[in-house]
Design a protein around this motif. Structure first.
Motif, mmCIF file in Angstrom:
data_model
loop_
_atom_site.group_PDB
_atom_site.id
_atom_site.type_symbol
_atom_site.label_atom_id
_atom_site.label_comp_id
_atom_site.label_asym_id
_atom_site.label_seq_id
_atom_site.Cartn_x
_atom_site.Cartn_y
_atom_site.Cartn_z
ATOM 1 N N SER B 192 0.763 -1.266 0.140
ATOM 2 C CA SER B 192 -0.215 0.103 -0.260
ATOM 3 C C SER B 192 0.954 1.276 -0.018
ATOM 4 C CB SER B 192 -0.890 -0.051 1.053
ATOM 5 O OG SER B 192 -2.349 -0.812 0.984
ATOM 6 N N ILE B 193 2.345 1.125 0.746
ATOM 7 C CA ILE B 193 2.987 2.126 1.064
ATOM 8 C C ILE B 193 3.338 2.659 -0.341
ATOM 9 C CG2 ILE B 193 4.241 4.280 2.614
ATOM 10 C CD1 ILE B 193 3.742 2.525 4.939
ATOM 11 N N ASP B 194 3.938 1.919 -1.027
ATOM 12 C CA ASP B 194 5.199 1.770 -2.077
ATOM 13 C C ASP B 194 4.165 2.638 -2.854
ATOM 14 O OD1 ASP B 194 7.313 1.787 -3.006
ATOM 15 O OD2 ASP B 194 7.002 -0.116 -4.601
ATOM 16 N N LYS B 195 2.798 2.263 -3.036
ATOM 17 C CA LYS B 195 1.811 2.699 -4.175
ATOM 18 C C LYS B 195 1.625 3.883 -4.239
ATOM 19 C CE LYS B 195 -1.014 -0.044 -3.841
ATOM 20 N NZ LYS B 195 -2.305 -0.965 -4.571
ATOM 21 N N ILE B 196 1.670 5.145 -3.111
ATOM 22 C CA ILE B 196 1.119 6.587 -3.144
ATOM 23 C C ILE B 196 1.862 7.138 -3.815
ATOM 24 C CG2 ILE B 196 1.158 7.775 -1.216
ATOM 25 C CD1 ILE B 196 0.970 6.156 0.821
ATOM 26 N N ASP B 197 1.703 8.171 -4.251
ATOM 27 C CA ASP B 197 2.313 9.204 -5.545
ATOM 28 C C ASP B 197 3.077 9.958 -3.459
ATOM 29 O OD1 ASP B 197 3.209 10.424 -6.670
ATOM 30 O OD2 ASP B 197 1.496 10.423 -7.532
ATOM 31 N N HIS B 198 4.673 10.170 -4.354
ATOM 32 C CA HIS B 198 5.101 11.028 -3.790
ATOM 33 C C HIS B 198 4.672 12.486 -4.257
ATOM 34 C CE1 HIS B 198 7.993 10.938 -1.294
ATOM 35 N NE2 HIS B 198 8.933 9.654 -1.168
ATOM 36 N N ARG B 199 4.451 12.772 -4.806
ATOM 37 C CA ARG B 199 3.857 14.403 -4.735
ATOM 38 C C ARG B 199 3.146 14.579 -3.969
ATOM 39 N NH1 ARG B 199 3.612 13.812 -11.492
ATOM 40 N NH2 ARG B 199 2.297 11.981 -10.614
ATOM 41 N N LEU B 200 1.919 13.550 -3.892
ATOM 42 C CA LEU B 200 0.672 14.396 -2.462
ATOM 43 C C LEU B 200 1.396 14.464 -1.149
ATOM 44 C CD1 LEU B 200 -1.496 11.566 -3.921
ATOM 45 C CD2 LEU B 200 -1.969 13.515 -4.580
ATOM 46 N N ILE B 201 2.295 13.804 -1.644
ATOM 47 C CA ILE B 201 2.541 14.274 0.152
ATOM 48 C C ILE B 201 3.870 15.432 -0.061
ATOM 49 C CG2 ILE B 201 4.559 14.115 1.916
ATOM 50 C CD1 ILE B 201 4.099 11.087 0.979
ATOM 51 N N GLU B 202 4.136 16.375 -0.681
ATOM 52 C CA GLU B 202 5.368 16.945 -1.400
ATOM 53 C C GLU B 202 3.899 18.160 -1.297
ATOM 54 O OE1 GLU B 202 7.073 16.329 -4.986
ATOM 55 O OE2 GLU B 202 8.118 14.940 -4.062
ATOM 56 N N ALA B 203 2.674 18.007 -2.178
ATOM 57 C CA ALA B 203 1.877 18.993 -2.092
ATOM 58 C C ALA B 203 1.752 18.764 -0.311
ATOM 59 C CB ALA B 203 0.318 18.014 -2.691
ATOM 60 N N SER B 204 0.955 18.658 0.138
ATOM 61 C CA SER B 204 1.027 18.705 1.429
ATOM 62 C C SER B 204 1.613 19.428 2.777
ATOM 63 C CB SER B 204 0.684 17.583 2.262
ATOM 64 O OG SER B 204 1.838 17.003 2.838
ATOM 65 N N SER B 205 2.613 19.142 2.470
ATOM 66 C CA SER B 205 4.293 20.131 2.891
ATOM 67 C C SER B 205 3.498 22.238 1.816
ATOM 68 C CB SER B 205 5.077 19.719 2.996
ATOM 69 O OG SER B 205 5.462 19.770 1.563
ATOM 70 N N ASP B 206 3.287 21.714 0.411
ATOM 71 C CA ASP B 206 3.366 22.937 -0.043
ATOM 72 C C ASP B 206 1.583 23.718 0.436
ATOM 73 O OD1 ASP B 206 5.545 22.856 -1.422
ATOM 74 O OD2 ASP B 206 4.209 22.001 -3.187
ATOM 75 N N LEU B 207 1.465 23.075 1.168
ATOM 76 C CA LEU B 207 0.114 23.331 1.535
ATOM 77 C C LEU B 207 0.119 23.825 3.314
ATOM 78 C CD1 LEU B 207 -2.802 21.707 -0.698
ATOM 79 C CD2 LEU B 207 -2.628 23.920 -0.823
ATOM 80 N N TYR B 208 1.385 24.033 3.388
ATOM 81 C CA TYR B 208 1.703 24.408 5.091
ATOM 82 C C TYR B 208 1.324 23.641 6.076
ATOM 83 C CZ TYR B 208 3.253 28.928 2.900
ATOM 84 O OH TYR B 208 3.909 29.485 1.800
ATOM 85 N N ALA B 209 0.988 22.056 5.856
ATOM 86 C CA ALA B 209 0.493 20.925 6.676
ATOM 87 C C ALA B 209 2.190 20.846 7.890
ATOM 88 C CB ALA B 209 0.049 19.747 5.979
ATOM 89 N N ASN B 210 2.153 20.456 8.811
ATOM 90 C CA ASN B 210 3.511 19.954 9.070
ATOM 91 C C ASN B 210 3.499 18.480 8.699
ATOM 92 O OD1 ASN B 210 2.433 18.212 11.191
ATOM 93 N ND2 ASN B 210 2.483 20.853 12.906
#
Lengths: 389, 301
Positions: B192-210
């Motif tokens: 499951s984790i391997d399939k997660i798109d890394h860009r989504l996690i980057e996007a969350s930090s771009d939107l100021y999520a710690n």
């Protein structure tokens, strides 16, 4: 075309399956099991011994001298009689082997063996179920002549009509002399605080409960339900107090050697073998008395080579052969006269009381009384409830 | 086929119609092995177990068992063995939780941080399976042995009393279960984790999520299918396990698997053993259904 769609067919199939399964549900009684009791005389095969010179033996592991050698007891048997021995060591546990052959023997089908070797209580149970063929006393004169006194007159087969002991042993206490002072009695094993959580008991009901009955002052040869309850309550108390680390089969010996436990209820043969590696491990016959047991050769129903099996029994009751076997397996030799023969083979073993005990020592050895079907069911159940916590 | 006749141009030649029907049959023929397998190794044993659990408890091997629909067997089994039953669920639950924490960290590290070592690390997760379950559990006996390194060190720092031990305690049993079932947790989590798109996690930090908020809002929900299947694959066999309690525990740590095994082989009390097996099965199915509902991932089943 208004034919069958795949979906439709699957639904139909499902419905049929459901109906079938519901029908099966109504017919559940089909799964009832009929009794396993048989009449040996009705489950007799024609004896092919004269034409087929072989005998099929099932035994416990490491319970015979290495057969490949031309001087081994099994090779000499083949040489002398011309009977080929088809030998497997596929018995590891009485209850497990019972479960393995239950369906065949319980419905009068062959298990393709001419001889099986079972411990007393299981032998008694199988004889009671009518799964064992009576032996021809004329063909096994050595057994009747040479069997040691303490193993005669077992309550479940007084005249050796169905069995001949293969090897015997004692149940007693083993302890590690480097770590704790001598454990002299079962009472001590159950109460001494330096053994708390560092001792084990055997998971065979008869072995452990015979001693528990002695501890509460009853006689395992003959006891009442009230005495049984007293013994089982005592065991329950001991378990609840955390004194007992576990109930085990053969594996207690590794724990004893590794130092995880310092004392345990044990079988003599295991202890002799462990002593070769660790002389600190000692075997004690508890003050409560000696518990003597034997593993017994028996011919199951529908065996096709009974006469050959009897020839094998008779052969192993020659003192010379018995001594050769005892020198290798280190259990109590059930054959009178083997001790004298042992002088020639390995004099160091002659005085080993765990191989050749004095008959006087064995006089007060106790036996576990034969149980009726209901008693056995109830007692096994009671014991099981205690050991599974 | 009739329903599609209106939309598709009906120009099927008789020959191709024939072949499509043959293709249709192939499907069912291919189903046969699976159905036979299920019938032989699931349906029949299952019914025999149901029947066993309803036998007349007065029977025995000697006299046979009569089928008398004794539903009271269930009640008696619960009365007699509720303790090991609850203990099993408790141990299995705790072990699953520990596995989840350990497994998640490990799977996360393998998926995102291992780089070129990814395959090697996956092999290492599976490697213990190359030896038998029994041998691996027995080796825990050595690790936790009374005179062993761990016990001695713990005694030296006075975390354990001089008479303290680890073997034959709930600790040892749970350790054994965690160890033995960890790979069943790691592999689905990794998938499951391997399939997660890394860009989504980057996007969350771009939107100021710690990172913490990012993890709970993005990574965790996306890995949920792995969490659900991992916990199921761990919890179900762990609840029925009896090897760990047998080898690493004492009578006071016996689990329901031990009770069932003993009832079948030693005590020869088939009705009670059957009833207890059914109770365990029903309990687990109920818990799993409830859990999957709550987790909202029905498509898994």
């Amino acid at each position: 075309m208004t034919g069958l769609t795949r979906r439709g067919l699957l639904h139909g199939g499902g419905a049929v399956a459901f109906a079938g399964v519901s029908l099966a549900a109504l017919k559940l009684p089909l799964f009832g099991v009929s009794g396993a009791k048989q009449v040996p005389a009705d489950c007799r095969a024609t004896d092919l011994s004269d034409t087929e010179k072989k005998v099929i033996v099932s035994n416990w592991p490491a319970y015979i001298d290495p057969r490949k050698k031309s001087t081994s007891t099994a090779s000499v048997f083949t040489e002398r009689t011309g009977i080929e021995v088809d030998y497997t060591d596929d018995i590891n546990d009485n209850a497990e082997f019972f479960a393995k052959v239950k369906n065949q023997l319980g419905s009068c089908q062959t298990i393709n063996r001419d001889m099986i070797i079972m411990t007393d209580w299981m032998a008694a149970r199988m004889i009671g179920l009518g799964w064992i063929q009576p032996l021809d006393a004329d063909k096994i004169p050595n057994v009747h002549k040479n069997l040691i006194e303490p193993l005669r007159n077992r309550q479940w087969d007084k005249d050796l009509k169905f069995h001949a002991p293969w090897q015997a042993g004692l149940t007693g206490i083993a302890y590690n002399a480097a770590k704790v002072p001598e454990v002299k009695s079962f009472e001590e094993l159950l109460t001494r605080s330096d053994l708390k959580g560092r001792m084990t008991l055997l998971s065979e009901m008869r072995d452990t409960m015979a001693f528990m009955l002695r501890v509460v002052g009853a006689d395992p040869d003959k006891f009442t339900d009230a005495e049984w309850s007293k013994a089982i309550d005592r065991l329950q108390e001991v378990v609840a107090s955390g004194q007992v680390r576990s109930f085990t089969g053969n594996e207690y010996i590794q724990d004893l050697a590794a130092g995880n436990i310092v004392a345990c209820e044990a079988w003599s043969g295991d202890v002799i073998q462990a002593q070769f590696d660790n002389p600190d491990i000692k075997f004690v016959t508890p003050e409560e008395g000696l518990s003597l047991w034997a593993d017994n050769m028996m011919v199951p129903n529908l065996a096709e080579h009974q006469a050959n099996a009897e020839a094998w029994m008779n052969y192993y009751y020659e003192p010379e052969v018995a001594a050769k076997l005892a020198a290798w397996v280190n259990y109590i030799c059930p054959v009178e006269g083997a001790k004298q023969e042992m002088e020639k083979i390995d004099p160091s073993l002659v005085d080993n009381k765990l191989i050749f005990p004095d008959n006087e020592d064995l006089v007060d050895a106790f036996d576990f009384m034969p149980l009726t079907d209901q008693q056995s069911q109830q007692y096994e159940g009671d014991f099981n409830d205690v050991i599974v916590g | 086929m009739a329903s599609t006749a209106g939309t598709a141009p009906v120009t099927t030649a008789p020959a191709s119609d024939d072949s499509s029907r043959r293709r249709g049959l192939t499907g069912y023929v291919l189903l046969v092995p699976g159905v036979v397998w299920l019938a032989l190794f699931f349906v029949i044993p299952f019914y025999s177990l149901v029947a066993t659990s309803l036998y007349d408890p007065g029977g025995s091997v000697f006299s046979g068992y009569e089928m008398s629909y004794q539903f009271s067997n269930y009640w008696h089994a619960i009365q007699d063995y509720w303790e090991p039953l609850l203990r099993s669920l408790w141990y299995a639950g705790l072990a699953t939780l520990i596995c989840l924490v350990l497994g998640y960290v490990l799977a996360y590290a393998i998926a995102f941080k291992a780089g070129r070592w990814k395959n090697l690390m996956l092999v290492l997760v599976i490697a213990p399976f190359f030896t038998s379950f029994l041998v691996r559990t027995l080796s825990w006996k050595l690790i936790l042995a009374d005179g062993g390194l761990i016990v001695n060190s713990l005694q030296a720092v006075h975390l354990l009393g001089p008479d303290g031990r680890l073997l034959a305690t709930p600790f040892a049993v749970i350790c054994g279960i965690v160890y033995n079932f960890l790979p069943f947790m790691v592999l689905p989590l990794f998938a499951s984790i391997d399939k997660i798109d890394h860009r989504l996690i980057e996007a969350s930090s771009d939107l100021y999520a710690n990172p913490f908020v990012g993890f709970w809002k993005v990574t965790w929900p996306l890995s949920l299918p792995g969490v659900v299947s991992g916990t199921l694959l761990t919890f179900i066999p762990a609840a029925g396990d009896y090897i760990n309690a047998q080898l690493l525990g004492s009578p006071n740590q016996r689990m329901v698997g031990n009770v069932i095994q003993n009832l079948f082989t030693q005590a020869n009390d088939y009705p009670a053993a059957g009833a207890l097996s059914m109770i365990l099965m029903i309990l687990i199915v109920a818990m799993v259904l409830f859990y999957v509902r709550r987790a909202g991932t029905e498509e898994l089943l």
